[in-house]
Design an enzyme around this catalytic site. Structure first.
Site, short mmCIF file in Angstrom:
data_model
loop_
_atom_site.label_atom_id
_atom_site.label_comp_id
_atom_site.label_asym_id
_atom_site.label_seq_id
_atom_site.Cartn_x
_atom_site.Cartn_y
_atom_site.Cartn_z
N ARG A 26 25.03 51.73 29.93
CA ARG A 26 24.15 52.35 28.96
C ARG A 26 23.26 53.40 29.63
NH1 ARG A 26 22.51 46.46 29.37
NH2 ARG A 26 20.71 46.41 30.73
N HIS A 49 32.77 40.48 30.41
CA HIS A 49 31.79 41.30 29.69
C HIS A 49 31.52 42.55 30.49
CE1 HIS A 49 27.45 42.42 29.98
NE2 HIS A 49 27.64 42.65 28.70
N HIS A 52 37.43 37.61 24.77
CA HIS A 52 37.65 36.16 24.78
C HIS A 52 39.15 35.89 24.68
CE1 HIS A 52 33.43 35.06 24.45
NE2 HIS A 52 33.28 35.93 23.49
#
Lengths: 339, 339
Positions: free
Chosen positions: B127, B123, B113
């Site tokens: 994973r 963002h 941010h």
């Protein structure tokens, strides 16, 4: 017939009167009016702006919001009355008998975010549903202090208990516990505040406390709740009306005691930080919010519960032996306030 | 054997190597290191504070957060590697073969941010999961501008497309569309920003795009995604590594172009307001957040994606023909940025 499965309860006691929807929605609107009027007097400088809205699939409501008042940084008091083809999945899980039936729902909900960090945030919601063979009342009220005073918490809970006791001695202990369970942030291991009352699926049949609750923590209290004689629709509506009418006497004395207390940047920053928990609860756990978003409700009205300004701070925890630490240590845990 | 149900795919191509977990977690840690180092250089005044943590049920991570930098108002870059008895229900719905098996999961996630409203929030998350007979990669990257510049959006998407095209011509169009669908706030009817890439359940078997997606909007794109020849674990890991390495070239040029632009209270207030959408998305819809909270992850690390200061304003909408209106009108809708 609809109640054939609960043989103890005569059908006559467990069917809404033909004017049920009109009476409940009139009460819900009147509650919105009374609360807005008194809050406007207390604020003294600002007013509620009303927007009426209609829902494409059926029904509508009137949203009232006060922004940047003297007392209230933001306050939203919403009435709605909606209907449609099907309840959303989150409710059908709890009331499978309603599947395939049209539904009707009306209610009033309110969240007040005062400027002064010594005045707690408060939330109220009462609601009524009908869907095919089933009907029920739900709702509650809860208080979220930033810098709590024990006497305020006691006054709030005592008012709620007195109200409940007029209707049934099991109401306060049962619904107080349900509130502690419902307004619990599992990922923080904290209650949202000091609780109040919460109940759902009150349809007069047997137990006050009707599982399964999505949080899965209800079972521990079930032994406190005995089987009851049936309660009629009128009994439960009378109770909900008393609860609604208890809002002003429960909350406004706290405003009057605390509004004169001065505060500084430290208290303001802590208030903004703690408001983050309110956002987390409402967006992650709250049934009303999820119901609203799932039923294509009016987003601005649903999310008017969110505070006007909020702060998150990674890895914050209060210094020991400060007023901020006292909130966590003493107040954010379920307990008997009327000990 | 594990792949007997997908007869087109030879077993040899669809089984992770024996050092899969070590290689992926090393890559994920390295990505965290590289990104933090470059952001620290770019910030010039602040540094990332690291906290290592362990998870009671197995595994742990290292959270790195920069607060109140020159460039970043807050930036969190998190690495984690966890294991346990059972994946949570939200994942088992998508991968029922994993039920009853222990799981392993590792990944890096990041949200930045910036102070300056002319620099978008960004963002990233990649994973990797193993659970009994199944494994998969997931993740993506997306950009959330407040005051967008088309050339920044194009530069971001072009970098992602070039990266994807090195691996498979269907990757960019498929994962770009998936991103538009995933980062969509249904209750606002807005995309979170201008998108990027998103994919999940990439295990080399057949389709790139694997439903069902919880948002239910995927079906409309399924005709764009052909059946593919099998891709090996190595193929997909190589792709994920390229995606991770594309982060700095995709985002840092935007920082460098915009960090010198001056802004005032108006731009700041709009930034704070729009950050509310980021909170709404992460708490209501985001799989990673829900997975973390459901698996008793480390709450502070999971919620470090939330902005440091956020504003909600009931019933706000921008004045027509302003830069704020331009965001809604032009940018918060899925579209082909590369013409």
């Amino acid at each position: 017939m609809t109640n054939s499965s609960t043989s103890e309860v005569p059908v006559s006691a467990n069917v809404p009167p033909s004017d049920a929807q009109a009476r409940v929605s009139q009460f819900m609107k009147g509650l919105q009016d009374d609360v807005c009027q008194r809050l406007t007097e207390l604020d003294g400088s600002s007013t509620f702006l009303e927007e009426s809205w209609q829902r494409e699939q059926g029904g509508g409501g009137r949203s009232r919001v006060m922004k940047a008042g003297t007392l209230l940084e933001q306050g939203g008091v919403n009435f709605s009355e909606i209907w449609g083809d099907n309840l959303p999945p989150s409710i059908l899980v709890q009331r499978p008998e309603a599947a395939g039936h049209r539904f009707y729902a009306t209610g009033t909900s309110m969240v007040l975010h005062p400027h002064n960090p010594y005045i707690p945030t408060v939330h109220l919601n009462y609601r009524y549903f009908e869907a095919g063979p089933v009907w029920w009342f739900g709702g509650g009220i809860d208080l979220t202090p930033y810098y709590p005073f024990r006497e305020d918490v006691v006054q709030f809970h005592q008012t709620l208990k007195d109200t409940c006791d007029q209707h049934h001695p099991d109401y306060y202990p049962t619904f107080k516990h349900w509130c502690d369970e419902y307004f619990f942030l599992k990922h923080r291991q904290e209650t949202r505040g000091v609780g109040g009352l919460f109940f759902d699926y009150q349809d007069g049949r047997g137990k006050l406390y009707r599982g399964p609750d999505p949080e899965g923590v209800a079972a521990q209290y079930s032994d406190r709740v005995g089987e009851l004689a049936e309660r009629s629709w009128e009994d439960i509506f009378a109770f909900v009306q008393s609860c609604g009418s208890a809002f002003l006497p429960a909350y406004t004395p706290i405003i009057e005691s605390r509004r004169g207390m001065s505060y500084g940047e430290r208290e303001r920053q802590f208030q903004l930080y703690r408001r983050g928990r309110y956002v987390e609860f409402n967006l992650v756990y709250d049934r009303g919010t999820i119901f609203g978003l799932q039923t294509n409700g009016r987003t601005e009205s649903i999310l008017m519960s969110l505070p006007p300004l909020v702060r998150w701070e990674y890895s914050y925890s209060p210094e020991p032996e400060t007023p901020e630490a006292e909130l966590y240590k003493t107040y954010l845990k379920p307990q008997n306030w009327l000990g």
